[in-house]
Design an enzyme around this catalytic site. Structure first.
Site, PDB file in Angstrom:
ATOM      1  N   LEU A   1       0.870  -1.174   0.000  1.00  0.00           N
ATOM      2  CA  LEU A   1       0.000   0.000   0.000  1.00  0.00           C
ATOM      3  C   LEU A   1       0.907   1.224   0.000  1.00  0.00           C
ATOM      4  O   LEU A   1       1.610   1.485   0.973  1.00  0.00           O
ATOM      5  CB  LEU A   1      -0.886  -0.011   1.248  1.00  0.00           C
ATOM      6  CG  LEU A   1      -1.883   1.112   1.384  1.00  0.00           C
ATOM      7  CD1 LEU A   1      -3.008   0.939   0.379  1.00  0.00           C
ATOM      8  CD2 LEU A   1      -2.466   1.143   2.784  1.00  0.00           C
TER       9      LEU A   1
ATOM     10  N   HIS B   1       6.914  -0.261  11.198  1.00  0.00           N
ATOM     11  CA  HIS B   1       7.542   1.019  10.844  1.00  0.00           C
ATOM     12  C   HIS B   1       6.540   2.141  11.107  1.00  0.00           C
ATOM     13  O   HIS B   1       5.367   2.001  10.784  1.00  0.00           O
ATOM     14  CB  HIS B   1       7.915   0.965   9.360  1.00  0.00           C
ATOM     15  CG  HIS B   1       8.832   2.060   8.946  1.00  0.00           C
ATOM     16  ND1 HIS B   1       8.408   3.356   8.759  1.00  0.00           N
ATOM     17  CD2 HIS B   1      10.158   2.059   8.671  1.00  0.00           C
ATOM     18  CE1 HIS B   1       9.439   4.105   8.385  1.00  0.00           C
ATOM     19  NE2 HIS B   1      10.521   3.336   8.326  1.00  0.00           N
TER      20      HIS B   1
END
Lengths: 352, 337, 352, 337
Positions: D126, D230
């Protein structure tokens, strides 16, 4: 006279002829011209290296030449390092102990552990002698000439050297170890696996072999029995290496269970006992021929050169002292002139 | 008719007789008087203990043929295994070995020694007299435990498992043991099985293989025995499967008999059981068979009888009420068999 | 005179005194009277066995006695087999190769593999010499006297013999390997683990140590660096054994990473070069004392007895020939009479 | 407003620009023109193929800012990973080492290299322009895939997973990689990450450790990174968790980013989506935001817009109808956002 020398470009046909005679199971010498040509080129390159500080992938392939006919009738080789291009696999036969004090049970269970422990190690290999020449100590000569080269140029080899011995299989090439172990993981047959390996293609071993130790006590008896055992035809070769100080240290071939024998180069009898001395050449027309030639003990004699390495087998009734007396013919075959250094050693450990 | 209740010390001789009949492969129920006595003691202690969460309690129940007032079966539950020493099983996992280049893709089943059932409740040792191995008696004995668990959920874990007896012949020969365990234990199956019942289980950690066993390297007879139920246990296996127990790839380390497991709450008996009042039928019941239980811990008891569910409760025949020692209006627990 | 002899029941106090002096990390000699008593009893039993066909759990513990004072000042031992009662663990430092031809990457990754490979093997162990006596070749004498016993009675030992060398730890007893490996699995400290092991309690190792190979390249540098390295104080002992032919074959201690050195008994220099000859005893009152005593090369001299085994160190300026001339005092300390066989060998490999 | 549709070759320059922005750690979307072109080609081929069961198809979608007719994001689905070469993950398993005698009971987490997600559908990459990282755009882009899966269930497996980007700094430094992968690959994270995107994955089998890695033996910074997302991916992670994706103890072999998985049918969007008719609103909608899709395979498209569910269908604003190129009465699929 029989002379051992580095292989050269012209030997392709002879080597191909030898390769054709080796038969199934001798995977380091395959009758394929392109493969053999590449092998020769590698050997020529290796012998051409003037100085070497650390061994790195050299292939010292030598041939046995009958100088009376000019025929190449045997070959032997040393790889300075294995496993640096393609992983080199072996099984280590280890021990796991299972003990219960409470039950008074103590089992030392042997295990096979897949490893690449020989990575970067020197290997003596590719020993083949034509059937017609399997006499007059030619076999010993061919095998041990390599130790003369190693004694002279230890910097070209690793401290330890090993040899893989052919394992047990029946007359149809069926290996009991393969049948009860390898077969389950490879879904191909022994011959195919063996050929792939000999072609340097070993990735599939990592992909297909079990990572975990294999319990030897769970294998069928016939498979257990061949671990560390050599093929019947290889028994003399094994004995010969053992006499030189090679030892079975529980490493076996992953396919057929044949043992690897190993030794420190400096501990090999022919290396340890060999010594340099000066050649004392008696001209052919010299009235006084050296005494005792052609009788008494056998000695390996080699020169001290790399690219022009030569090794011959001589017989002397009196042990050579600080100088080695040679006939002109012997000196010519060794490519040396008077007072050049030669390396000598008794052919077998019991003759000193 | 039959009644199930917790075992008591007086039951020892009967239990010993049962254990002797049960034979090899029922590790949790050894024919050893001392151990059986310990088991009864542990069960009684557990029933008398106020339990907040499951630990090392164990419960032993007996099946009584009320016509002769004779003990004809027994079964048990361990509240949690692996408390003192780990509980060992083999997990069958597939190891993938693939070589794209050779177009080989092998999925090789291997046995991994694991503790995955440590910390879980276990149903143990359903033993029943040959003469009484009928559907009603077996269902009653097997499911009585589930009614007990439903009554005292705080005493058990949310997962429940049961080990089924694996293949072995009447002399105690197990092809699986012969191919695997024997090499590590240096004794025959009978002895290992017995030791596993009477000894602490340290010796398993000490002697069992620590590395996975690749199934295809075993002899065929041993491979064939993996996950296979002993024929004597096929009936009780069917009852468990119908309850909702499932095989999840775990087998016994000795005989490779399968382990079945379930979430406690999703088991048929536990999900369907209900509490209510006992009602009295004046005549013989035409209703379906039910399991009916009453009592509390030490006095817990279960029977199987025809009964008729009604809005106000469950209507029972007089004999059933008498067998359970309850009267009309008493609080009972039941489930349709 | 300094004499090496089998330990006896009366030596308990002396042994205890020695044990007190060994300090931390010397786990084979613990100052615990019951333990030492048991150890002595085992040794006495072992030396009392007249004939032995295969080694089985014997413990040949010897002591160094200063006959002038009667003090026991050192000890050394040989176990005929290890690991038969309690599993004997070590790590084998192996290699796994990971190579990708496509990416041109070739990694030979060292691994530590837990094993019991020394099960059933003979071990030389328990070497301790009192500080005041660490002079006059006493250290070498004590260590090598064992090889005289092994040379005389090879049937009491296995073909291979090994020695565990103390690994690296700092002045506080902190071992870098333990800190980055063992600690994670044991939840106890190094000292405690070491003590449990020395008491023969090793079940916990099987229970707590990881079964799978440990990747050495993932360990911190200080841990990697000590694998196969000896403690600074042990460097001389290692050199001494290596001169005798012992080799490091990639086996290390599971706690501190100290190396095991191994050799085939027949390949040990002091075994190979030792020879039997007859004692030629000059009586003390003999006018003509043997020449060259107290100068020249050092020789180990032992008798050929089991229970009354003795070994002494002598100096001779001329090499002994087919007979060994001994003073009456030397003969007495060797428990021999004239013309009895003795075994002799040069103390060090460079003195022949 | 936004629209999601399958990618086409004309989108290549825009996708390349996006990939360059995306940075390190998005292995499935490398800034390599040739590979991106392959991805578009594969997606188009897959959409044109008559699929009976999932195989190596892949689908690539783009997010368009309709106000500027500009591509501002993209995402994809792989119908099945591990078809040609195995798909590798680390499974975090606890290894139990216990010594009853010393009263030590250690549960040591270890990383086991496995193929457990081979044969499963995966949602990938994405990527969305910084300026458009708002809730609507991100939800639309993420969930458009689920609407697609709901429409074509035969093209996907019943389980679905997504790998989340693990911790690394802006220079591409990953503490986990540094402590583990680097030792086996002899290259930095950036390069391995890139290779993993563009090359076949043989090299993983060739180079990765074959034995389990005991977590406590790794440096602390590496331990701390295991299973951590992350920070740039935290928003998309939240969307996935709200959908019903779960962490089951699997992490990426390079950066130890967590893998989330779900049974396809139990995902919120897939369970709730419905088909019906498009209706027209004459005025601006007061209704809640919906995801609305229409079209078939190559013409599949999804937008997000306020809409009003009615008995007859979903009432949309005129602009929404126009954006989707449908008219009143057209068949549409929708779900409340």
């Amino acid at each position: 006279m029989m002379v051992i020398r580095p292989i050269c470009q012209n030997d392709l046909k002879s080597l191909y002829r030898l390769a054709e005679k080796t038969g199934i199971g001798f995977t380091s010498l395959v009758a394929d011209e392109a493969v053999l040509q590449k092998k020769i080129a590698g050997a020529v390159r290796s012998f051409a290296k003037e100085t070497i500080t650390t061994p790195n992938n050299e292939d010292y392939l030598m041939v046995l030449e009958d100088t009376t006919t000019g025929d190449v009738v045997g070959t032997c080789g040393i790889l300075s390092t294995v496993g640096l291009d393609e992983p080199f696999y072996s099984y280590h036969l280890g021990t796991i102990t299972h003990a219960s004090r409470e039950l008074g049970v103590h089992n030392a269970v042997p295990t096979l552990i897949l490893n690449n422990d020989f990575t970067g190690c020197s290997e003596i290999c590719t020993l083949f002698l034509e059937e017609d020449y399997r006499h007059s100590k030619n076999g010993q000569f061919l095998s041990k000439a390599r130790f003369m080269f190693m004694a002279q140029f230890p910097e070209r080899f690793t401290e330890k050297v090993f040899a893989e011995m052919r394992g047990v299989s029946d007359e149809n090439g069926v290996s009991p170890l393969w049948e009860s172990l390898g077969r389950h993981f490879f879904s191909i047959d022994f011959k195919e696996a063996d050929e792939l390996t000999s072609q340097g293609n070993k990735q599939f071993i990592a992909e297909l072999m079990p990572n975990n130790p294999v319990y030897v006590n769970l294998l069928p008896k016939d498979a257990r029995d061949v671990l560390g055992q050599v093929h019947q035809n290889t028994i003399p070769a094994r004995r010969l290496l053992e006499q030189e100080g090679f030892r079975y240290e529980n490493y076996v071939d992953i396919f057929d269970g044949g043992p690897s024998l190993e030794a420190r180069v400096q501990d090999i009898r022919a290396v340890r006992d060999s010594r340099l001395c000066l050649a004392n050449i008696r001209a052919t027309n010299d009235a006084e021929q050296p005494k005792g030639i052609g009788e008494g003990n056998y000695y390996l004699v080699s020169n001290a050169k790399v690219e022009a390495f030569r090794c011959i087998l001589v017989q002397r009734s009196t042990p050579p002292g600080s100088a080695m007396t040679l006939t002109q013919d012997e000196a010519d075959n060794l490519c040396i002139t008077n007072k050049e250094p030669v390396r000598i050693v008794e052919l077998s450990p019991y003759s000193r | 008719m039959y009644l199930v209740r917790p075992a008591d010390f007086a039951d020892l001789p009967a239990l010993e007789r049962l254990a002797q009949q049960a034979g090899i492969g029922i590790t949790n129920f050894p024919a050893n008087r001392e151990r059986l006595n310990d088991k009864i003691a542990s069960s009684r202690r557990s029933l008398q203990t106020d339990v907040i969460q499951p630990s090392d309690e164990s419960y032993l129940f007996v099946l009584i043929d009320t016509s002769k007032d004779e003990i004809v079966g027994c079964c048990g539950i361990d509240a949690m295994v692996g408390v003192d020493t780990p509980f060992y099983s083999y997990r069958i996992d597939e190891v993938v070995h693939a070589s794209p280049q050779l177009q080989i893709h092998n999925r090789i089943p291997a046995l991994f020694l694991c503790h995955d059932y440590s910390g879980t409740s276990r149903m143990i040792a359903l033993v029943i007299d040959k003469a009484h191995q009928n559907h009603t008696a077996m269902s009653l004995l097997s499911k009585a435990r589930l009614l007990f668990i439903a009554r005292y959920p705080e005493r058990f874990t949310t997962r429940l498992f049961v080990e089924l007896r694996g293949e072995s012949d009447k002399h105690g020969y197990s092809a699986f043991w012969d191919a695997l365990g024997k090499h590590f234990f240096s004794m025959d199956f009978k002895k290992a099985d017995y030791l596993s019942g009477v000894s602490n289980k340290h010796f398993i950690a000490e002697l069992m293989p620590r590395y996975p066993i690749y199934v295809p390297t075993l002899p065929e007879a041993a491979q064939d025995a993996i996950g296979v139920v002993h024929e004597d246990s096929s009936q009780s296996t069917d009852i468990l499967l119908a309850e909702g127990f499932e095989f999840r790839g775990y087998v016994d380390i000795f005989d490779a008999g399968p382990t079945l497991e379930a979430r406690t709450e999703s088991l048929h008996t536990i999900a369907q059981q209900t509490m209510g009042k006992a009602l009295t039928l004046t005549e013989n019941s035409q209703g379906p068979m039910h399991l009916i239980s009453t009592g509390h811990l030490e006095t817990f008891r279960v029977t199987a009888a025809p009964a008729e569910p009604q809005v106000a409760g469950l209507a029972l025949e007089k004999t059933t009420l008498e067998r359970l020692a309850v009267s009309s209006g008493s609080r009972i627990q039941w489930v349709a068999l």
